[in-house]
Write an enzyme that holds these catalytic residues in place. Structure first.
Site, PDB file in Angstrom:
ATOM      1  CE1 TYR A  85      -4.582   4.004   9.615  1.00 49.45           C
ATOM      2  CE2 TYR A  85      -5.247   3.345  11.621  1.00 49.45           C
ATOM      3  CZ  TYR A  85      -4.858   3.200  10.880  1.00 49.45           C
ATOM      4  OH  TYR A  85      -3.867   2.491  10.154  1.00 49.45           O
ATOM      5  N   PRO A 133      -3.769   0.668  19.101  1.00 48.09           N
ATOM      6  CG  PRO A 133      -5.605  -0.922  18.943  1.00 48.09           C
ATOM      7  CD  PRO A 133      -5.095   0.153  19.565  1.00 48.09           C
ATOM      8  CG  HIS A 137      -2.111  -0.538   1.253  1.00 46.44           C
ATOM      9  ND1 HIS A 137      -3.613  -0.279   1.574  1.00 46.44           N
ATOM     10  CD2 HIS A 137      -2.478  -1.879   0.204  1.00 46.44           C
ATOM     11  CE1 HIS A 137      -4.240  -1.667   1.514  1.00 46.44           C
ATOM     12  NE2 HIS A 137      -3.409  -2.309   0.588  1.00 46.44           N
TER      13      HIS A 137
HETATM   14  P1  FAD Z   1       2.334 -11.510  21.758  1.00 49.51           P
HETATM   15  O1  FAD Z   1       1.683 -11.819  20.054  1.00 49.51           O
HETATM   16  O2  FAD Z   1       1.130 -11.452  22.493  1.00 49.51           O
HETATM   17  O3  FAD Z   1       2.578 -13.836  21.740  1.00 49.51           O
HETATM   18  C1  FAD Z   1       3.544 -13.795  23.556  1.00 49.51           C
HETATM   19  C2  FAD Z   1       3.259 -15.194  23.459  1.00 49.51           C
HETATM   20  O4  FAD Z   1       3.783 -15.142  24.397  1.00 49.51           O
HETATM   21  C3  FAD Z   1       1.494 -15.436  23.241  1.00 49.51           C
HETATM   22  O5  FAD Z   1       1.934 -16.409  22.516  1.00 49.51           O
HETATM   23  C4  FAD Z   1       1.648 -16.305  24.935  1.00 49.51           C
HETATM   24  O6  FAD Z   1       0.316 -16.978  24.575  1.00 49.51           O
HETATM   25  C5  FAD Z   1       2.753 -16.494  25.564  1.00 49.51           C
HETATM   26  N1  FAD Z   1       2.835 -16.395  26.509  1.00 49.51           N
HETATM   27  C6  FAD Z   1       2.330 -15.546  27.615  1.00 49.51           C
HETATM   28  N2  FAD Z   1       2.630 -15.885  28.842  1.00 49.51           N
HETATM   29  C7  FAD Z   1       3.063 -17.093  28.478  1.00 49.51           C
HETATM   30  C8  FAD Z   1       3.713 -17.893  29.386  1.00 49.51           C
HETATM   31  N3  FAD Z   1       4.021 -17.270  31.172  1.00 49.51           N
HETATM   32  N4  FAD Z   1       4.274 -19.053  29.307  1.00 49.51           N
HETATM   33  C9  FAD Z   1       4.905 -18.712  28.066  1.00 49.51           C
HETATM   34  N5  FAD Z   1       4.138 -18.048  26.540  1.00 49.51           N
HETATM   35  C10 FAD Z   1       3.933 -17.348  26.603  1.00 49.51           C
HETATM   36  N6  FAD Z   1      -1.629  -5.055  16.607  1.00 49.51           N
HETATM   37  C11 FAD Z   1      -1.761  -3.725  15.546  1.00 49.51           C
HETATM   38  O7  FAD Z   1      -0.633  -3.302  15.059  1.00 49.51           O
HETATM   39  N7  FAD Z   1      -3.221  -4.272  14.661  1.00 49.51           N
HETATM   40  C12 FAD Z   1      -4.275  -4.500  15.285  1.00 49.51           C
HETATM   41  O8  FAD Z   1      -5.146  -4.829  15.197  1.00 49.51           O
HETATM   42  C13 FAD Z   1      -3.877  -4.975  16.279  1.00 49.51           C
HETATM   43  N8  FAD Z   1      -4.804  -5.517  17.715  1.00 49.51           N
HETATM   44  C14 FAD Z   1      -4.549  -6.318  18.523  1.00 49.51           C
HETATM   45  C15 FAD Z   1      -5.499  -6.740  19.696  1.00 49.51           C
HETATM   46  C16 FAD Z   1      -5.265  -7.472  20.747  1.00 49.51           C
HETATM   47  C17 FAD Z   1      -6.430  -8.269  21.326  1.00 49.51           C
HETATM   48  C18 FAD Z   1      -4.397  -7.860  21.128  1.00 49.51           C
HETATM   49  C19 FAD Z   1      -3.093  -8.007  22.344  1.00 49.51           C
HETATM   50  C20 FAD Z   1      -3.116  -7.192  20.624  1.00 49.51           C
HETATM   51  C21 FAD Z   1      -3.045  -6.541  19.031  1.00 49.51           C
HETATM   52  N9  FAD Z   1      -2.329  -5.643  18.525  1.00 49.51           N
HETATM   53  C22 FAD Z   1      -1.964  -4.991  17.597  1.00 49.51           C
HETATM   54  C23 FAD Z   1      -0.965  -5.709  19.134  1.00 49.51           C
HETATM   55  C24 FAD Z   1       0.057  -6.604  18.799  1.00 49.51           C
HETATM   56  O9  FAD Z   1      -0.933  -8.100  17.690  1.00 49.51           O
HETATM   57  C25 FAD Z   1       1.204  -7.033  19.113  1.00 49.51           C
HETATM   58  O10 FAD Z   1       2.282  -6.399  19.557  1.00 49.51           O
HETATM   59  C26 FAD Z   1       1.983  -7.915  18.924  1.00 49.51           C
HETATM   60  O11 FAD Z   1       1.537  -9.616  18.811  1.00 49.51           O
HETATM   61  C27 FAD Z   1       3.142  -8.731  19.978  1.00 49.51           C
HETATM   62  O12 FAD Z   1       4.456  -9.613  19.068  1.00 49.51           O
HETATM   63  P2  FAD Z   1       4.436 -10.722  20.594  1.00 49.51           P
HETATM   64  O13 FAD Z   1       5.031 -11.439  20.008  1.00 49.51           O
HETATM   65  O14 FAD Z   1       5.924  -9.495  21.489  1.00 49.51           O
HETATM   66  O15 FAD Z   1       3.091 -11.091  21.572  1.00 49.51           O
HETATM   67  C1  DHB Z   2      -4.932  -3.247  11.076  1.00 54.19           C
HETATM   68  C2  DHB Z   2      -5.278  -2.611  12.223  1.00 54.19           C
HETATM   69  C3  DHB Z   2      -3.835  -1.235  13.226  1.00 54.19           C
HETATM   70  O1  DHB Z   2      -4.344  -1.217  14.076  1.00 54.19           O
HETATM   71  C4  DHB Z   2      -4.319  -0.684  12.111  1.00 54.19           C
HETATM   72  O2  DHB Z   2      -3.814   0.814  12.150  1.00 54.19           O
HETATM   73  C5  DHB Z   2      -4.401  -1.024  10.648  1.00 54.19           C
HETATM   74  C6  DHB Z   2      -4.765  -2.092  10.402  1.00 54.19           C
HETATM   75  C7  DHB Z   2      -5.954  -4.150  11.011  1.00 54.19           C
HETATM   76  O3  DHB Z   2      -5.770  -5.143  11.673  1.00 54.19           O
HETATM   77  O4  DHB Z   2      -5.226  -4.496   9.531  1.00 54.19           O
END
Ligand code: FAD
Ligand code: DHB
Length: 389
Positions: free
Chosen positions: A200, A292, A72
């Site tokens: 947005y 987000p 995009h």
């Molecule tokens: P996570 O993806 O949270 O991975 C952490 C992992 O650790 C998980 O698999 C979990 O099960 C595991 N874990 C937790 N505790 C333990 C433990 N005690 N022992 C072993 N394993 C454990 N970002 C965007 O940019 N756009 C979005 O639309 C968006 N929507 C989101 C919606 C939700 C509900 C959430 C929670 C986050 C969202 N985010 C979004 C943020 C983005 O998804 C995260 O920043 C990203 O997943 C971060 O990756 P991570 O690997 O650090 O953490």
């Molecule tokens: C999406 C999520 C976001 O937070 C954003 O800023 C743009 C796109 C998505 O889930 O596609």
């Protein structure tokens, strides 16, 4: 059991760190609390920065993203029905890639399975131990049996609710937080997106976002009150509300259908400092959360682990601790800039329940300045497509 680096969490941060260390010949064990299916079932982020795309390619896990992802080169921001397009190519000569977190995770899982590196899913009671000395260990339980792994380093990639950030003494961790008085209600649907680019929208009834996962699958979000019960939102109610918040051309183009997924995410800004406690390092959501709106959460997890992999690589290749010593400050500098951008986008685009008439005029002025100024638009585009890693 012994390995070089134990990674807690098999989200994007943990899996990518595993991959980057594998490329440097460093052995890892990943411990994940959930099952692989559960991890893949979470619908989350959708937008990859230019640098994230480059890093996934360099890590050898970008082939499907390049084939199926949607590049995009712009987004639209709307205020009370008035729409302005930001042309990233023109403003900063870059683009973003729309490719879901689920797909990134799947590609990383497949690469790890092919490499033979070890991952333990459904690991219970994971506990980092003795990381303040030079012989850290991690214990966990699997199928009722307790295991202990000795290692050189522990990487806490276990998300916001993980165990790693809770493991150092509370007095060693400083937290900075803002909780917003609203959440995002998200719906995934098998219908073509309303527009080829993301929209947005700030509307008097609240924020709305039109995003997508593919030419036939759309992702939509609505600002909802904090504490909203997802069950009070039927599909019909969601589509009616979305139509009301979109500019009329998008509302007319909206194609609805049964939701494949519907969930609510609370909005929060959060940073823990520092990111290092002896031989325990935090990365991704374990260390920080952004609201987000700027699509930064996943991208920040990627830059953290890129820095951390470099630091561990330097340690093993050169026996130098300079990289691991610098990791926390280096990662936090980028984290705070993404926190600022996400907070700014959130503040400009949402309806705050306590906002005064003055506050609303400020939001409008922010939008007018942004859309009318090339300098401001370039700053927005520079941040959205991603600051340098
Ligand atoms: P996570 O993806 O949270 O991975 C952490 C992992 O650790 C998980 O698999 C979990 O099960 C595991 N874990 C937790 N505790 C333990 C433990 N005690 N022992 C072993 N394993 C454990 N970002 C965007 O940019 N756009 C979005 O639309 C968006 N929507 C989101 C919606 C939700 C509900 C959430 C929670 C986050 C969202 N985010 C979004 C943020 C983005 O998804 C995260 O920043 C990203 O997943 C971060 O990756 P991570 O690997 O650090 O953490
Ligand atoms: C999406 C999520 C976001 O937070 C954003 O800023 C743009 C796109 C998505 O889930 O596609």
């Amino acid at each position: 059991m012994r390995t070089q680096v134990v990674i807690v969490g098999a989200g994007p941060a943990g899996l990518l760190l595993g991959r980057l260390l594998e490329q440097r010949g460093i052995e890892t064990l990943i411990l994940e609390r959930r099952s692989a299916e559960y991890v893949l079932g979470r619908i989350r982020a959708g937008v990859l920065e230019h640098g994230t795309r480059g890093l996934l390619n360099a890590a050898g896990v970008g082939a499907r993203m390049e084939q199926e992802g949607l590049p995009h080169d712009g987004v639209a921001l709307c205020f009370d029905g008035e729409q302005h397009r930001f042309d990233f190519h023109d403003l900063v000569g870059r683009e973003v890639m729309v490719y879901g977190q689920t797909e990134v995770t799947r590609d990383l899982m497949d690469a790890r399975a092919a490499s033979g590196a070890a991952t333990v899913y459904e690991a219970e009671d994971v506990a980092p131990r003795d990381f303040d000395g030079d012989r850290p260990r991690v214990s966990y339980r699997k199928d009722g049996v307790t295991h202990e792994v000795a290692c050189d380093f522990i990487a806490g990639c276990d998300g916001f609710h993980g165990v790693c950030r809770q493991s150092p003494p509370a007095s060693a961790v400083s937290s900075f937080e803002r909780v917003y008085p609203f959440g995002w209600l998200g719906v995934l649907v098998d219908q073509p997106p309303v527009s080829p680019e993301l929209i947005y929208a700030n509307h008097a009834r609240g924020f709305a976002l039109c995003s997508m996962r593919s030419p036939t699958r759309s992702r939509y979000y609505l600002q909802c009150d904090a504490g909203t019960n997802v069950n009070t939102w039927s599909d019909e109610r969601f589509w009616d509300e979305l139509r009301r918040r979109l500019p009329s051309a998008a509302a007319d183009a909206l194609r609805t259908g049964p939701s494949l997924e519907k969930s609510i995410a609370p909005l929060r800004s959060f940073v823990a400092e520092p990111l290092r406690f002896g031989r325990l390092f935090l990365a991704g959501d374990a260390a920080h959360i952004v609201p987000p709106t700027g699509a930064k959460g996943l991208n920040l997890a990627v830059s953290d682990v890129a820095y951390l992999a470099e630091a561990f690589g330097e340690y093993y290749a050169e026996r130098s601790e300079a990289g691991i010593d610098a990791y926390s400050a280096r990662a936090l500098r980028r984290v705070w800039k993404a926190e600022r951008f996400s907070w700014w986008m959130t503040t400009m685009l949402h309806r705050f329940p306590e906002a005064s008439a003055f506050d609303r005029r400020m939001q409008r002025a922010e939008f007018d300045y942004l859309s009318g100024s090339r300098a401001a638009s370039q700053a927005m585009a520079e941040n959205y497509t991603g600051l340098p890693m």
